[in-house]
Design a protein around this motif. Structure first.
Motif, mmCIF file in Angstrom:
data_model
loop_
_atom_site.group_PDB
_atom_site.id
_atom_site.type_symbol
_atom_site.label_atom_id
_atom_site.label_comp_id
_atom_site.label_asym_id
_atom_site.label_seq_id
_atom_site.Cartn_x
_atom_site.Cartn_y
_atom_site.Cartn_z
ATOM 1 N N VAL A 129 18.409 25.010 -32.420
ATOM 2 C CA VAL A 129 18.487 23.541 -31.926
ATOM 3 C C VAL A 129 19.660 23.144 -31.134
ATOM 4 O O VAL A 129 20.594 23.502 -31.558
ATOM 5 N N PRO A 130 19.412 22.480 -30.031
ATOM 6 C CA PRO A 130 20.479 22.126 -29.019
ATOM 7 C C PRO A 130 21.593 21.249 -29.885
ATOM 8 O O PRO A 130 21.009 20.143 -30.618
ATOM 9 N N MET A 131 22.823 21.187 -29.769
ATOM 10 C CA MET A 131 23.608 20.155 -30.341
ATOM 11 C C MET A 131 23.185 18.947 -29.705
ATOM 12 O O MET A 131 22.683 18.693 -28.326
ATOM 13 N N GLU A 151 9.823 20.897 -34.409
ATOM 14 C CA GLU A 151 8.352 21.266 -34.727
ATOM 15 C C GLU A 151 7.519 20.608 -33.798
ATOM 16 O O GLU A 151 7.619 19.329 -33.395
ATOM 17 N N ALA A 152 6.551 21.216 -33.258
ATOM 18 C CA ALA A 152 5.603 20.685 -32.435
ATOM 19 C C ALA A 152 4.577 19.724 -33.390
ATOM 20 O O ALA A 152 4.320 20.107 -34.553
ATOM 21 N N ALA A 153 4.013 18.694 -32.807
ATOM 22 C CA ALA A 153 3.194 18.017 -33.598
ATOM 23 C C ALA A 153 2.140 16.974 -32.575
ATOM 24 O O ALA A 153 2.768 17.065 -31.594
ATOM 25 N N THR A 177 14.418 17.326 -37.276
ATOM 26 C CA THR A 177 15.567 17.425 -36.051
ATOM 27 C C THR A 177 16.432 18.742 -36.251
ATOM 28 O O THR A 177 16.907 19.116 -35.189
ATOM 29 N N GLY A 178 16.415 19.244 -37.302
ATOM 30 C CA GLY A 178 17.301 20.652 -37.593
ATOM 31 C C GLY A 178 18.714 20.420 -37.534
ATOM 32 O O GLY A 178 19.490 21.538 -37.406
ATOM 33 N N VAL A 179 18.983 19.440 -37.783
ATOM 34 C CA VAL A 179 20.452 18.990 -38.147
ATOM 35 C C VAL A 179 20.847 18.236 -39.159
ATOM 36 O O VAL A 179 19.855 17.134 -39.654
ATOM 37 N N ARG A 224 8.166 21.666 -29.332
ATOM 38 C CA ARG A 224 9.732 22.001 -29.978
ATOM 39 C C ARG A 224 10.728 21.395 -29.026
ATOM 40 O O ARG A 224 10.705 21.832 -28.027
ATOM 41 N N PHE A 225 11.676 20.956 -29.475
ATOM 42 C CA PHE A 225 12.950 20.467 -28.733
ATOM 43 C C PHE A 225 12.602 19.326 -27.686
ATOM 44 O O PHE A 225 13.559 18.889 -26.919
ATOM 45 N N ASP A 226 11.401 18.630 -27.995
ATOM 46 C CA ASP A 226 11.318 17.189 -27.324
ATOM 47 C C ASP A 226 12.408 16.313 -28.130
ATOM 48 O O ASP A 226 12.518 16.197 -29.148
#
Length: 171
Positions: free
Chosen positions: A17-19, A36-38, A50-52, A110-112
């Motif tokens: 995941v980007p910062m 995650e895609a949804a 968000t992975g953070v 993912r990453f939107d």
């Protein structure tokens, strides 16, 4: 006058995941992305990770705000906007989204970018119970009390039943 940046510790729970970053100089909120895609059908809601996770200094809180572009283009809203991240919370920041479009589904990849995070200083307060509050020009007016679109002459003030009228001899 610009104050010095506040140092916030961040842990990536997903190493890819980007910062979180600010899109433009002077932006109040940094972008949060989903890991995650949804796909959400009309009226459907979900919790997007968000992975953070972060560690805020005492005296600060972070607030998860909606992205105006998602609202305008796709009808996406945050259910509990703004979501509050307290200084003591160390879990993953998650975003509760809802698709308010009545016809079209909305897809997240993912990453939107799904929300923005605003960090603010918050004051500690101490409550003192009193029998009566001091008066003010506004008094108890709120939720449309100054007129405009939501003003009503039905006796239902502010979108709520006026104090004292709910349950009074009408039950």
């Amino acid at each position: 006058m610009t104050s010095a940046p506040v140092d916030v510790l961040l842990r990536r729970l997903d190493p890819e995941v980007p910062m979180p970053d600010f899109a433009h100089p002077g932006d109040a909120g940094c972008d949060l992305m989903t890991t995650e895609a949804a796909e959400l059908a009309p009226g459907e809601r979900t919790v997007l990770p968000t992975g953070v996770s972060i560690a805020l200094p005492d005296g600060y809180a972070a607030f998860v705000h909606p992205r105006s572009g998602l609202a305008a283009r796709c009808g996406v809203a945050l259910v509990n906007a703004p979501g509050t991240v307290d200084a003591g919370y160390r879990g993953e920041i998650k975003v509760i989204v809802v698709n308010l479009d009545p016809y079209a589904p909305v897809r997240f990849d993912r990453f939107d970018r799904v929300a923005q995070l605003v960090v603010q200083r918050v004051e500690k307060v101490r409550f003192h119970e009193v029998a009566q509050l001091p008066g003010s020009a506004r008094a108890t007016g709120g939720f449309g009390s100054t007129g405009g679109h939501s003003a009503s002459s039905t006796g239902v003030a502010d979108g709520f039943i006026a104090a004292g009228s709910a349950g009074s001899d009408q039950d």
